[in-house]
Design an enzyme around this catalytic site. Sequence first.
Site, PDB file in Angstrom:
ATOM      1  N   ARG A 215      33.115  10.098  46.884  1.00 25.22           N
ATOM      2  CA  ARG A 215      34.129  10.844  47.637  1.00 25.22           C
ATOM      3  C   ARG A 215      33.968  12.336  47.382  1.00 25.22           C
ATOM      4  NH1 ARG A 215      37.834   6.805  45.157  1.00 25.22           N
ATOM      5  NH2 ARG A 215      37.951   5.105  46.643  1.00 25.22           N
ATOM      6  N   PHE A 231      37.331   3.163  57.921  1.00 20.57           N
ATOM      7  CA  PHE A 231      37.707   2.226  56.844  1.00 20.57           C
ATOM      8  C   PHE A 231      38.256   3.047  55.664  1.00 20.57           C
ATOM      9  CE2 PHE A 231      34.015   0.451  59.098  1.00 20.57           C
ATOM     10  CZ  PHE A 231      34.498  -0.776  59.518  1.00 20.57           C
ATOM     11  N   ASP A 253      41.907   2.885  59.780  1.00 15.07           N
ATOM     12  CA  ASP A 253      41.894   1.610  59.043  1.00 15.07           C
ATOM     13  C   ASP A 253      42.747   0.607  59.817  1.00 15.07           C
ATOM     14  OD1 ASP A 253      41.074   0.930  55.875  1.00 15.07           O
ATOM     15  OD2 ASP A 253      42.588  -0.416  56.707  1.00 15.07           O
ATOM     16  N   ASP A 301      32.757   3.077  55.448  1.00 16.37           N
ATOM     17  CA  ASP A 301      32.911   2.348  54.181  1.00 16.37           C
ATOM     18  C   ASP A 301      33.559   0.990  54.444  1.00 16.37           C
ATOM     19  OD1 ASP A 301      33.011   1.652  51.520  1.00 16.37           O
ATOM     20  OD2 ASP A 301      34.756   2.899  51.052  1.00 16.37           O
ATOM     21  N   CYS A 341      29.030  -2.541  50.449  1.00 12.01           N
ATOM     22  CA  CYS A 341      29.404  -3.171  49.176  1.00 12.01           C
ATOM     23  C   CYS A 341      29.070  -4.662  49.181  1.00 12.01           C
ATOM     24  CB  CYS A 341      30.872  -2.925  48.864  1.00 12.01           C
ATOM     25  SG  CYS A 341      31.991  -3.558  50.099  1.00 12.01           S
TER      26      CYS A 341
HETATM   27  N1  SAH Z   1      37.052   3.995  51.907  1.00 12.54           N
HETATM   28  C1  SAH Z   1      38.112   3.397  51.140  1.00 12.54           C
HETATM   29  C2  SAH Z   1      37.864   1.943  50.807  1.00 12.54           C
HETATM   30  C3  SAH Z   1      37.596   1.052  51.990  1.00 12.54           C
HETATM   31  S1  SAH Z   1      37.833  -0.652  51.686  1.00 12.54           S
HETATM   32  C4  SAH Z   1      38.368   4.230  49.907  1.00 12.54           C
HETATM   33  O1  SAH Z   1      37.675   5.216  49.686  1.00 12.54           O
HETATM   34  O2  SAH Z   1      39.272   3.888  49.136  1.00 12.54           O
HETATM   35  C5  SAH Z   1      37.672  -1.307  53.284  1.00 12.54           C
HETATM   36  C6  SAH Z   1      38.838  -1.051  54.224  1.00 12.54           C
HETATM   37  O3  SAH Z   1      38.490  -1.536  55.502  1.00 12.54           O
HETATM   38  C7  SAH Z   1      40.139  -1.725  53.874  1.00 12.54           C
HETATM   39  O4  SAH Z   1      41.137  -0.760  53.745  1.00 12.54           O
HETATM   40  C8  SAH Z   1      40.458  -2.656  55.076  1.00 12.54           C
HETATM   41  O5  SAH Z   1      41.836  -2.639  55.420  1.00 12.54           O
HETATM   42  C9  SAH Z   1      39.657  -2.021  56.168  1.00 12.54           C
HETATM   43  N2  SAH Z   1      39.150  -2.862  57.254  1.00 12.54           N
HETATM   44  C10 SAH Z   1      38.452  -4.010  57.179  1.00 12.54           C
HETATM   45  N3  SAH Z   1      38.018  -4.408  58.390  1.00 12.54           N
HETATM   46  C11 SAH Z   1      38.454  -3.486  59.280  1.00 12.54           C
HETATM   47  C12 SAH Z   1      38.296  -3.304  60.690  1.00 12.54           C
HETATM   48  N4  SAH Z   1      37.570  -4.153  61.429  1.00 12.54           N
HETATM   49  N5  SAH Z   1      38.864  -2.230  61.248  1.00 12.54           N
HETATM   50  C13 SAH Z   1      39.577  -1.353  60.519  1.00 12.54           C
HETATM   51  N6  SAH Z   1      39.716  -1.450  59.179  1.00 12.54           N
HETATM   52  C14 SAH Z   1      39.172  -2.501  58.564  1.00 12.54           C
END
Ligand code: SAH
Length: 397
Positions: A215, A231, A253, A301, A341
């Site tokens: 980040r 995400f 998200d 992500d 991940c």
């Molecule tokens: N980038 C974040 C972590 C992401 S974890 C950080 O830095 O903390 C992955 C995220 O993707 C989760 O919050 C989940 O709610 C979201 N997610 C999963 N599938 C999704 C989709 N199809 N569309 C939107 N969000 C999604």
Amino acid sequence: MSDMLPRVVLLPKRARPFYGRHPWVFAGAVGAVEGDPADGAEVDLVTNTGVFVARGLFNGQSKIRVRLLSWDADTRLDEEFFRKKILSAIGLRDRLGLNGPGKGCRLVFSEGDGLSGLTVDHYDRWLVVQFTSLGLAQRRDRIVGILEEAIRPEGVYLRTEKGIGQLEGLPLVDGPLSGGPPPGRIIIEEHGLKVLIDLAEGQKTGYYLDQRDNRQEVARLSGGRRVLDAFCYSGGFGLHAARAGASEVIGVDGSAPALALAQENAKLNELENITFHKADVFDDLEQRVGRGEKFGVVVLDPPKFARSRNAVGDALKGYNRLQTMALRLLEPDGILATCCCSGLITQDMLEEQLANVAALTHRDVQMLQRRGPSMDHPVAVGCLETHYLKCLLARVV
Ligand code: SAH
């Protein structure tokens, strides 16, 4: 001493990974079990000719029949053993300056710290513990006792991973193990940003600590740019970018609770150049491409797409779609941060994929950094599954 313990005898020619210190003995490698060990009991792993390889905890209900913890025939897996391992893990985080009140770090990273089945996160004065093996869950009170002695936290909270009860035969329920219910929100500081953690209701153990340094690195490249954080969960990448002087940040998200937390985080840090949208990222990116929107930085992500080997092909298609749309959204000299991940998708696969996408979208892509998780998620060289997080930073010319 070793002959007192029940023995798990390997099939011929199956010992190599375990000499290489891989901790998971799958049922398929096991020839015989001698001495009728109970689930969770200490056992010796021996070759088909009876030579000691390692010692671990047995579970007849799990596909991972034995989780190996020691390669020393003279070491018993007693309280002293766990104390030493846990204190060694904590020692690393102390040395990294990540452990302490007001901070957030992963204190114990399961296989990465030689403790397959135990994850501990430290948020300010609270610990969140996750057991992913029956053997360690059975030793819960002792493990929590060691953690309390070492950290003196305000409380310890148990979180369980979805599906783990079934995989391991583990009847665990989320809740406080000591110290009563945790406060609704805990504040930690991450590279100067205040971050709210909901350790009872948040995703995983409340926060994605593994992306801490990624980040910061993305934020460093975001000054003056329009940033799309796809995400975004509780705002992670986007909040750091907003704080580092991005002209505008949009976080997307699909989870309403995650975005509520993200909004609170923006307020807490007095950031006004960031907004959040609830949407499916695939649809959202497609619409933005359709509208001809442009960004200086795009962060991808997504959650783990590949949970099994069979799912790798579909997962790669998902990354392909996301990266293709991201490249279309990036203005010349844009920055792409593409994270993955899924442990089953390797660095090489991700890079090959990006090369294909670059060719198909007619863009030159320069890889700037191949990054992994922060150092409180150490990678065990004998268990490369611990290197699950990849983050490629690239310039899109
Ligand atoms: N980038 C974040 C972590 C992401 S974890 C950080 O830095 O903390 C992955 C995220 O993707 C989760 O919050 C989940 O709610 C979201 N997610 C999963 N599938 C999704 C989709 N199809 N569309 C939107 N969000 C999604």
